[in-house]
Design a protein around this motif. Structure first.
Motif, PDB file in Angstrom:
ATOM      1  N   VAL A   1     -27.448  20.814 -40.740  1.00 45.59           N
ATOM      2  CA  VAL A   1     -26.954  21.701 -39.691  1.00 45.59           C
ATOM      3  C   VAL A   1     -27.980  21.829 -38.572  1.00 45.59           C
TER       4      VAL A   1
ATOM      5  N   THR B   1     -28.516  21.013 -33.064  1.00 43.44           N
ATOM      6  CA  THR B   1     -27.702  21.092 -34.275  1.00 43.44           C
ATOM      7  C   THR B   1     -26.831  19.843 -34.387  1.00 43.44           C
TER       8      THR B   1
ATOM      9  N   ARG C   1     -23.609  20.025 -34.484  1.00 44.26           N
ATOM     10  CA  ARG C   1     -22.273  20.487 -34.086  1.00 44.26           C
ATOM     11  C   ARG C   1     -21.454  19.403 -33.383  1.00 44.26           C
ATOM     12  N   ASP C   2     -22.040  18.704 -32.405  1.00 43.93           N
ATOM     13  CA  ASP C   2     -21.294  17.674 -31.670  1.00 43.93           C
ATOM     14  C   ASP C   2     -20.860  16.536 -32.586  1.00 43.93           C
TER      15      ASP C   2
ATOM     16  N   SER D   1     -25.041  30.892 -38.908  1.00 42.50           N
ATOM     17  CA  SER D   1     -24.997  29.642 -38.168  1.00 42.50           C
ATOM     18  C   SER D   1     -23.684  29.490 -37.407  1.00 42.50           C
ATOM     19  N   GLU D   2     -23.783  29.249 -36.100  1.00 47.39           N
ATOM     20  CA  GLU D   2     -22.582  28.995 -35.301  1.00 47.39           C
ATOM     21  C   GLU D   2     -21.869  27.728 -35.773  1.00 47.39           C
ATOM     22  N   VAL D   3     -22.639  26.735 -36.188  1.00 46.91           N
ATOM     23  CA  VAL D   3     -22.048  25.479 -36.650  1.00 46.91           C
ATOM     24  C   VAL D   3     -21.198  25.735 -37.891  1.00 46.91           C
TER      25      VAL D   3
ATOM     26  N   SER E   1     -18.055  27.532 -37.179  1.00 50.82           N
ATOM     27  CA  SER E   1     -17.050  26.686 -36.522  1.00 50.82           C
ATOM     28  C   SER E   1     -16.283  25.815 -37.512  1.00 50.82           C
TER      29      SER E   1
END
Length: 156
Positions: A92, A99, A101-102, A125-127, A130
């Motif tokens: 992560v 991160t 994320r993409d 964690s935002e990831v 999501s």
């Protein structure tokens, strides 16, 4: 011996004959870099060199091809576009504010299954927030559990 990082290998573990770092494959018999296209592979993204190489060796020892390991999202995204993997293992947090994320978004758009490696809870964690339905493996990594996930995923 250098493994794409400019650092010398000093571990007591003998590396595989060929090892990849950041998408390039290093031939330990000679001093040549070579690339390979493998579409039925497991992509590995982790910024910690030792962890990434250990993950790659463990996945290969279980009989699966590895794409990477990659230390950052940009080269992983390039590899995904060039040769999409069958599955992915994503750390992560890739250091600093970076991160995975993409990469997770792109893999999700392509319906490629992935699993997160993390020391975080979902709420931290935002990831992870999501992608609440994506499986997670806590660090330190339970390699047997991770290989079980890879096996189940690759058989689909």
């Amino acid at each position: 011996m250098h493994v794409g990082t400019g650092r010398e290998w000093t571990g007591d573990r003998v590396p595989l004959r060929r090892r990849r770092w950041c998408g390039e494959q290093y031939d330990l018999q000679g001093d040549e870099w070579m690339t390979s296209e493998v579409t039925s592979s497991v992509l590995i993204l982790d910024d910690e060199v030792i962890v990434a190489l250990d993950l790659a060796q463990t996945v290969e020892d279980a009989g699966f091809a590895v794409s990477g390991p990659f230390h950052a999202a940009a080269p992983a995204l390039e590899a995904i576009e060039h040769a999409p993997p069958r599955a992915a293992i994503l750390d992560v947090n890739l250091g600093g504010q970076n991160t995975s994320r993409d990469v997770a978004i792109r893999l999700s758009d392509m319906d490629v299954p992935f699993i997160f490696l993390t020391g975080y809870d979902v709420s931290g964690s935002e990831v992870l927030e999501s992608f609440p339905a994506v499986e997670r493996v806590s660090k330190p990594v339970d390699m047997a559990g991770l290989i079980d996930w890879v096996q189940r995923t690759m058989i689909r």
